[in-house]
Design a protein around this motif. Structure first.
Motif, PDB file in Angstrom:
ATOM      1  N   UNK B 245       0.993  -1.416  -0.305  1.00 21.61           N
ATOM      2  CA  UNK B 245       0.185   0.053  -0.565  1.00 21.61           C
ATOM      3  C   UNK B 245       1.110   1.252   0.398  1.00 21.61           C
ATOM      4  N   UNK B 248       4.382   1.050  -4.095  1.00 22.41           N
ATOM      5  CA  UNK B 248       3.166   1.198  -5.333  1.00 22.41           C
ATOM      6  C   UNK B 248       3.160   2.731  -5.553  1.00 22.41           C
ATOM      7  N   UNK B 249       2.507   3.059  -4.896  1.00 25.84           N
ATOM      8  CA  UNK B 249       2.168   4.740  -4.836  1.00 25.84           C
ATOM      9  C   UNK B 249       3.571   5.510  -4.657  1.00 25.84           C
ATOM     10  N   UNK B 252       5.657   5.247  -7.979  1.00 27.00           N
ATOM     11  CA  UNK B 252       5.223   5.746  -9.244  1.00 27.00           C
ATOM     12  C   UNK B 252       6.021   7.413  -9.531  1.00 27.00           C
ATOM     13  N   UNK B 323      -0.537   2.780 -12.872  1.00 26.73           N
ATOM     14  CA  UNK B 323      -1.362   3.748 -13.032  1.00 26.73           C
ATOM     15  C   UNK B 323      -3.257   3.759 -13.032  1.00 26.73           C
TER      16      UNK B 323
END
Lengths: 282, 331
Positions: B245, B248-249, B252, B323
């Protein structure tokens, strides 16, 4: 739901939450105590900053960095404050599930809603296969009345409307069959019409599962419909605790009266919205 | 998706055409007369006139530009008769100083620059992202502070200073590495590796510093997102919360700047290549600027622009995959 009836589902005793402030410590919750019977419902109301959300986060040990809590919190007689992080993790999402205020920011934009529901299930059912978790996710979505759940399960949060996202959050909370649901302002970020739908859904879900509910809100109308008991908080302290019925018919504390007076009414002659301070809280 | 790609590619062509026009304008209009330069020492007015005629320098500017552009696709021939030189299809121009088409000069040296860029990229991604991650997860600790001090040094120390310092310490003082000398990989892999090691480290240090700071800031921000709290409230173990959680964000955006940085570096690392005597596109550019070899400078500019523009499109495509919010709706 579970075990002896003599133990309340949730018992909070003298809970204090303290933040390290730049000018010393600040207590955002001070010596708060309450109990909730299995299957019961409690509303916690108060203005912004009264400590309602911190109370809910403190129960599961999810307080933000820089916050400390003291006091006792027990779930069906089990002391939660004594648990290790690992033990507490097994309680979170399994026996006690949370629904948060803003469903868009509370869902991870990078994963499908199905994956996020399945993840909640698999966190507590280690032997569950992916396929089984997915089926549970679809079922949970059907239970919260998301149409076409089998297809929607593969959609991302941004493809849902606000109300549907909150349904997803509720499905995520439900999929493990928790004994207690803590909903922190579950309708604040939603449109008025959608608010009513979500509240109806919460009532319906509770009737099905028998889960207890702690509902945190600033909206008195919501607690009057949703909960048996109401706790009024102000500046981190409980100012009044009563059954919902009595609170509205016979508010004892001046602050509660002020809060009730501040609710706008259609038949009000004054013509001006009252704020809590003007209403004579002090 | 197809429509997205087509529109992006059309954009690429347009931008490259504009870059073409701009470089052409700058180098052929604003700089000193190319004919005089080509002419050299024993120059006569008649000779200059003949060169002008041969190169089409007396033609109107628009005609010259169109000749240049058509040379890119169809090739072109400089001069007439005996002295004519042909420049084959992607004709970026002809260097009269080295008597070689610019395209050939670039392709000869590109492998060196690509090797430098790829090696450095692997190193800086690894060090930068891991360093930033450690900083974010061990925020405020000794680890975090030292990583960020090193990163600050990486950002503030000029490339050439660090390069010379590294060379002095590793080669002259400690003698851990031999003096840099170009050796093909097929001949002596160890020597080849030793030759590229310092350029990789020098380039990676500067980039890794930026990436470490960016990664650290992104991870710290992401950890405060509501969905990370949701993940914890679900009862996920801490490392899963971070891996699934938060990472990854947080990573990016790193992908985005990586695409741009890497594409930019493919156009040659001027300083690093020059300091270490690597015969890549960067060193060639530096040499051409020193000699004022305009066709080469122009060719390299165009090539570097092409790398960046194409890199940008690749970044967009990768971002689309990473995304879901920017995914074009297929329905």
């Amino acid at each position: 739901m579970s075990g002896a009836t003599s133990e309340p589902l949730l018992r909070v005793e003298e809970l204090t939450v303290t933040f390290d402030g730049p000018r010393g410590d600040v207590d955002v919750v001070r010596e708060l105590s309450f109990a909730l019977e299995p299957g019961g419902s409690l509303g916690i109301v108060g203005e912004s900053g009264s400590g309602k959300s911190m109370t809910s986060l403190a129960v599961l040990g999810l307080l933000p960095a820089g916050a400390r809590r003291t006091g006792r919190i027990s779930l069906s007689g089990r002391e939660l404050t004594a648990l290790t992080e690992r033990q507490l993790r097994r309680v979170r999402g399994d026996r006690v599930a949370m629904v948060f205020q803003d469903p868009l920011s509370s869902l991870n934009p990078y994963y499908t809603v199905g994956a996020q529901i399945a993840e909640a299930y698999r966190a507590h059912r280690q032997r569950a296969t992916r396929r089984e978790a997915r089926r549970v996710a679809v079922e949970a979505m059907e239970r919260v009345h998301i149409d076409d759940a089998a297809r929607r399960v593969d959609h991302y949060p941004h493809q849902f409307s606000g109300g549907m996202r909150q349904r997803v959050m509720i499905a995520m909370a439900l999929c493990t069959e928790p004994d207690l649901l803590i909903a922190d302002e579950p309708t604040t970020a939603l449109d008025v019409t959608v608010q009513a739908q979500i509240l109806r859904l919460l009532t319906e879900v509770r009737a099905e599962t028998g889960a207890g509910l702690v509902l945190i809100t600033h909206d008195l109308a919501v607690v009057s419909e949703m909960t048996d008991e109401v706790l009024v908080m102000r500046q981190g302290e409980c100012v009044e605790r009563a059954t919902a019925e009595r609170l509205f018919s016979d508010p004892r504390h001046p602050y509660t009266r002020a809060l009730l007076d501040a609710v706008p009414r259609l038949d009000d002659e004054v013509g001006e919205l009252r704020s809590v301070d003007e209403g004579g809280a002090r | 998706m197809a429509r997205f790609l087509v529109s992006r590619l059309a954009g690429v062509v347009l931008i490259l055409l504009l870059v073409c026009l701009f470089t052409f304008g700058v180098f052929f209009v604003l700089s000193p007369d190319p004919a005089v330069q080509i002419c050299g020492k024993n120059c006569t007015p008649e000779l200059i006139e003949r060169i002008r005629d041969n190169l089409g320098l007396d033609e109107p500017l628009l005609t010259q530009f169109l000749t240049f552009v058509s040379g890119l696709f169809a090739g072109r021939t400089y001069g007439v008769g005996e002295s004519a030189t042909h420049c084959a299809a992607p004709c970026l121009g002809y260097s009269f100083q080295s008597s070689q088409p610019v395209w050939e000069m670039i392709t000869d040296r590109l492998p060196v620059s690509v090797t430098v860029a790829v090696g450095a990229a692997v190193l800086w991604l690894l060090v930068g992202v891991v360093g930033g991650l450690v900083g974010a997860l061990k925020r405020g600790t000794w680890w975090d502070r030292s990583a960020m001090v090193v990163a600050l040094a990486g950002i503030s120390i000029p490339n050439y200073v660090f390069a010379l310092l590294l060379q002095y310490v590793l080669v002259v003082e400690l003698e851990w590495l031999p003096f840099p000398q170009a050796v093909p990989f097929s001949e002596d892999p160890t020597r080849w590796f030793q030759n590229y090691l310092m350029p990789w480290i020098v380039l990676a240090f500067a980039y890794a510093s930026v990436y470490a700071r960016l990664t650290r800031a992104n991870v710290i921000d992401t950890l405060e997102e509501n969905y990370v709290r949701t993940a914890r409230a679900k009862g996920l173990p801490g490392r899963l919360v971070i891996r699934r959680h938060a990472l990854r964000p947080a990573l990016t955006p790193v992908v985005t700047i990586f695409g741009m940085d890497f594409a930019g570096l493919l156009g040659g690392a001027l300083i690093t290549e020059t300091v270490f005597g690597l015969n890549g596109v960067g060193k060639m550019t530096a040499d051409s600027i020193a000699r004022n070899d305009q066709p080469v400078i122009m060719g390299v500019t165009l090539l570097a622009a092409a790398f960046v523009v194409v890199g940008n499109v690749v970044v967009d495509l990768v971002y689309t995959a990473l995304d879901p919010r920017v995914r074009v709706r297929s329905a």
